[in-house]
Design a protein around this motif. Sequence first.
Motif, mmCIF file in Angstrom:
data_model
loop_
_atom_site.group_PDB
_atom_site.id
_atom_site.type_symbol
_atom_site.label_atom_id
_atom_site.label_comp_id
_atom_site.label_asym_id
_atom_site.label_seq_id
_atom_site.Cartn_x
_atom_site.Cartn_y
_atom_site.Cartn_z
ATOM 1 N N LEU A 1 0.363 -1.680 -0.078
ATOM 2 C CA LEU A 1 0.639 -0.344 0.073
ATOM 3 C C LEU A 1 0.499 0.931 -0.075
ATOM 4 C CD1 LEU A 1 -2.566 1.185 -0.048
ATOM 5 C CD2 LEU A 1 -2.850 0.848 3.158
ATOM 6 N N PHE A 2 2.204 1.208 0.726
ATOM 7 C CA PHE A 2 2.637 2.580 1.070
ATOM 8 C C PHE A 2 3.647 2.331 -0.052
ATOM 9 C CE2 PHE A 2 2.647 2.557 5.305
ATOM 10 C CZ PHE A 2 2.264 3.839 5.369
ATOM 11 N N ALA A 3 3.441 1.399 -0.911
ATOM 12 C CA ALA A 3 4.162 1.745 -2.883
ATOM 13 C C ALA A 3 3.439 2.220 -3.435
ATOM 14 C CB ALA A 3 4.883 0.331 -2.844
ATOM 15 N N GLN A 4 2.261 1.540 -3.371
ATOM 16 C CA GLN A 4 1.314 2.495 -4.269
ATOM 17 C C GLN A 4 0.968 3.838 -4.223
ATOM 18 O OE1 GLN A 4 -2.095 -0.666 -3.438
ATOM 19 N NE2 GLN A 4 -1.444 -1.282 -5.838
ATOM 20 N N LEU A 5 1.053 4.271 -2.514
ATOM 21 C CA LEU A 5 0.847 6.260 -2.038
ATOM 22 C C LEU A 5 2.314 6.616 -2.810
ATOM 23 C CD1 LEU A 5 0.087 5.798 1.598
ATOM 24 C CD2 LEU A 5 -1.626 6.870 -0.586
ATOM 25 N N LEU A 6 3.467 6.112 -2.676
ATOM 26 C CA LEU A 6 4.663 6.843 -3.308
ATOM 27 C C LEU A 6 4.420 6.718 -4.826
ATOM 28 C CD1 LEU A 6 7.687 6.835 -1.932
ATOM 29 C CD2 LEU A 6 8.012 4.844 -3.575
ATOM 30 N N VAL A 7 3.716 5.891 -5.612
ATOM 31 C CA VAL A 7 3.749 6.422 -7.117
ATOM 32 C C VAL A 7 2.758 7.369 -7.441
ATOM 33 C CG1 VAL A 7 2.630 5.114 -9.436
ATOM 34 C CG2 VAL A 7 4.560 3.682 -7.165
ATOM 35 N N VAL A 8 1.691 7.432 -6.234
ATOM 36 C CA VAL A 8 0.081 8.608 -6.575
ATOM 37 C C VAL A 8 0.876 9.926 -6.170
ATOM 38 C CG1 VAL A 8 -1.704 9.441 -5.955
ATOM 39 C CG2 VAL A 8 -1.789 7.177 -5.944
ATOM 40 N N SER A 9 2.394 10.024 -4.887
ATOM 41 C CA SER A 9 2.271 11.127 -5.226
ATOM 42 C C SER A 9 3.950 11.711 -5.468
ATOM 43 C CB SER A 9 3.920 10.658 -3.384
ATOM 44 O OG SER A 9 4.755 10.360 -3.635
ATOM 45 N N ARG A 10 4.396 10.437 -6.549
ATOM 46 C CA ARG A 10 5.458 11.124 -7.091
ATOM 47 C C ARG A 10 5.069 11.552 -8.711
ATOM 48 N NH1 ARG A 10 7.460 11.899 -11.415
ATOM 49 N NH2 ARG A 10 9.283 10.911 -12.511
ATOM 50 N N PHE A 11 3.652 10.623 -9.312
ATOM 51 C CA PHE A 11 3.040 11.698 -10.043
ATOM 52 C C PHE A 11 1.458 12.535 -9.919
ATOM 53 C CE2 PHE A 11 4.621 7.130 -11.608
ATOM 54 C CZ PHE A 11 5.862 7.429 -12.634
ATOM 55 N N TYR A 12 1.254 12.129 -9.300
ATOM 56 C CA TYR A 12 -0.197 13.485 -8.453
ATOM 57 C C TYR A 12 0.455 14.195 -7.913
ATOM 58 C CZ TYR A 12 -1.135 9.312 -12.502
ATOM 59 O OH TYR A 12 -1.476 8.427 -13.266
ATOM 60 N N GLY A 13 1.373 14.315 -7.426
ATOM 61 C CA GLY A 13 1.471 14.867 -6.246
ATOM 62 C C GLY A 13 2.369 15.855 -5.876
#
Lengths: 500, 206
Positions: A488-500
Amino acid sequence: MSTTDVQPHARTDTPPRVRLCRRVPRAGGACALVAVLNALAWALITPPFEVPDETQHFSYTQTIVEAGRLPRPLAIPSQSPEEREVTKALDLASVGGNPVGRPPWTRNEAARLHAVLDSGLSRIPPGGFSNVTNYPPLYYAAEAVPYLAARDGSIFDRLMAMRILSALLSGVTVLMTFLFLRELLPGTPWAWTAGALVAAVQPTFGFVSGGVNNDVGLWTASAIVFWLLARVFRRGLNAPRALALGLALGTGVCVKPNLLGFFPGIALGLLVLIARAGRSRRRTALGSAALTALGIAAPIGIVLAINVGFDRPLWTGGDPTKPVTSVSTTWTGLLSYFWQSYLPRLWFLKDQVHEYVLWTDWFKGFVGRFGWLDTTWRPWVYDLALGVFTGIACLVAAELAKQHAALRARAGEFATYFSMTIGLLAMIAAAGYSYRLSTDFAFEQARYLLPLLPLYAALIALAARGAGRRWGPAAGAVMVVLALGHGLFAQLLVVSRFYG
Amino acid sequence: MATTLTLVIAALAVVLSQSAPRLIVSQRVAPLNPVALLKPGSTGCQLARAVPPGTGRLKISAYRQESQTPPLEAMVRAVTGETSRGRIPGGWSNGPISIPVAVPRPGPHLICFHNLGTTSAVLAGRLSRPQRSMRIGGTPAAGRVSVAFLSGEPRSWWRLSGSIERRLAVTAPLGLGRAAVWVALALVLLGWVLAIRLALGMRDPL
């Protein structure tokens, strides 16, 4: 490590297909479903073409569907005008490797992108060389089905349809991993679930399974091979099992030739099985081994014929975009590179990799490196992960020490898995050696190790058992929760990388 | 297992609640190369075609040339002549740093960085043609400095969820639009529920 045999399956009058469904354990199916859900979530949150080499893999399938042929190693573009312009509008080149680069998200950027999508650009690729052109066409032919199903949609719809197939394949991989554990550790059913679930939500596995990449098909084929191999070790080598093993291997090679690395190990396994068969059944065992060879040869033969039919080189056609340079490779250089790719450099070896690859590429990559390898955790996360994996390794060691008698009894089987691992590592090192020599760039990526996902799941299952009979299921559950959190944290990392 | 689950959920809540200035738009110039050397007292300037509304900080990648890092001042000047400045003291670490500057209005701006210290600093960006490069004392540097625009006020991930929903919708497939992020979340939750149920069912029968 119990060697207990399972009870023979009761014969029933139910139709074969229903029987097959019933033979898939519910827990195994549920673990597979977890993998599919996880990969689908990855598919939705990862921006288009931000999985390594996804542009080229997409282009291969688009060539099959839209141009009706296979790409060839010619020095002409590989991408269709549609894909080329969309990737330009996505500004992939500026987003990859750029920590402050993001996909289009402002109103103006979105309008420009949608203008390209609506412009009716040609979908027919010239079908020239890319870094995936030389791969066999099996995975791409399979991806043609979802592509066709979404043919009326935008390029993002077609890409998503293809990603869905990858996600479904990840479910098959996890199911096969579960079944492999069932054969490997028949006396501990709860450990099958623990191992398969931890594998199902492994971030690198989920991330790539949510994209279009033939590694996903390779992992499925590899998991099938591990399952079938464990099955023949436990139940004996007969004609159907031997043929199935060969077909799985041959098909896997036709997805991605990395599976060739398993061949020395498989050969060793077959020798062990033939030796174990005894004098009376040796001829039958030899016949079965021949069927394995036939099973391997059949799909490979078909692919060779297809290559000839589509005017492609028989197996691989090199890179026509680069001048033929004589990179001087030596056996000693290769052996030295092989060592340094996985272990600390010895004092007498020339430094060929400039870093400790086991840590920088394999471990960190396994813990998580996403996008075009430009999305990483903060350094302390890798240190924390090292602590967790050290704990897991201690539990595995404890379990192996407890089960040394069973280990000895199944030495041939474990030697086979070990040889398969070494073969795969050697295959990766051989590719990395010539790549480093010609480019001076690192070749190694953690996803190349994921054909060994079933063995990773087995280590998790062993670690859980290592906590003892009383605490084992609880240790397994804790590892599952930690793996879920990691994913889950990996998915959040990717969301923050591309959309945050 | 319950303890581990509680810890994971608590960690998740902490991460999602952390507030920080966030990126407002993508910065296409990657901080890949050392492109501009700011000696003590020197100023480097470049044009930014569009500074987005809401910008309150400029993020650059800076590296020290000597043992200490110097204080840096950032200045933005709109075409109307309105100017604002911000600075950070010396002692920053190599890598990304952000300098608070309240940008009065969106649009094209001249962006300058002034070295207020006694040691040099190197700014990262991408090698480019002299016309697009930063100019230091009227001379073009090796390339354009990567300047990212961050929000002035800190935002938590909870507050950013609406923006994420909108941003992800730009390339969302299958007509999902703004629902894409919520569908992904639902898939993750479903997977978690299923996995935890399975983990709870793990028992040693012997």
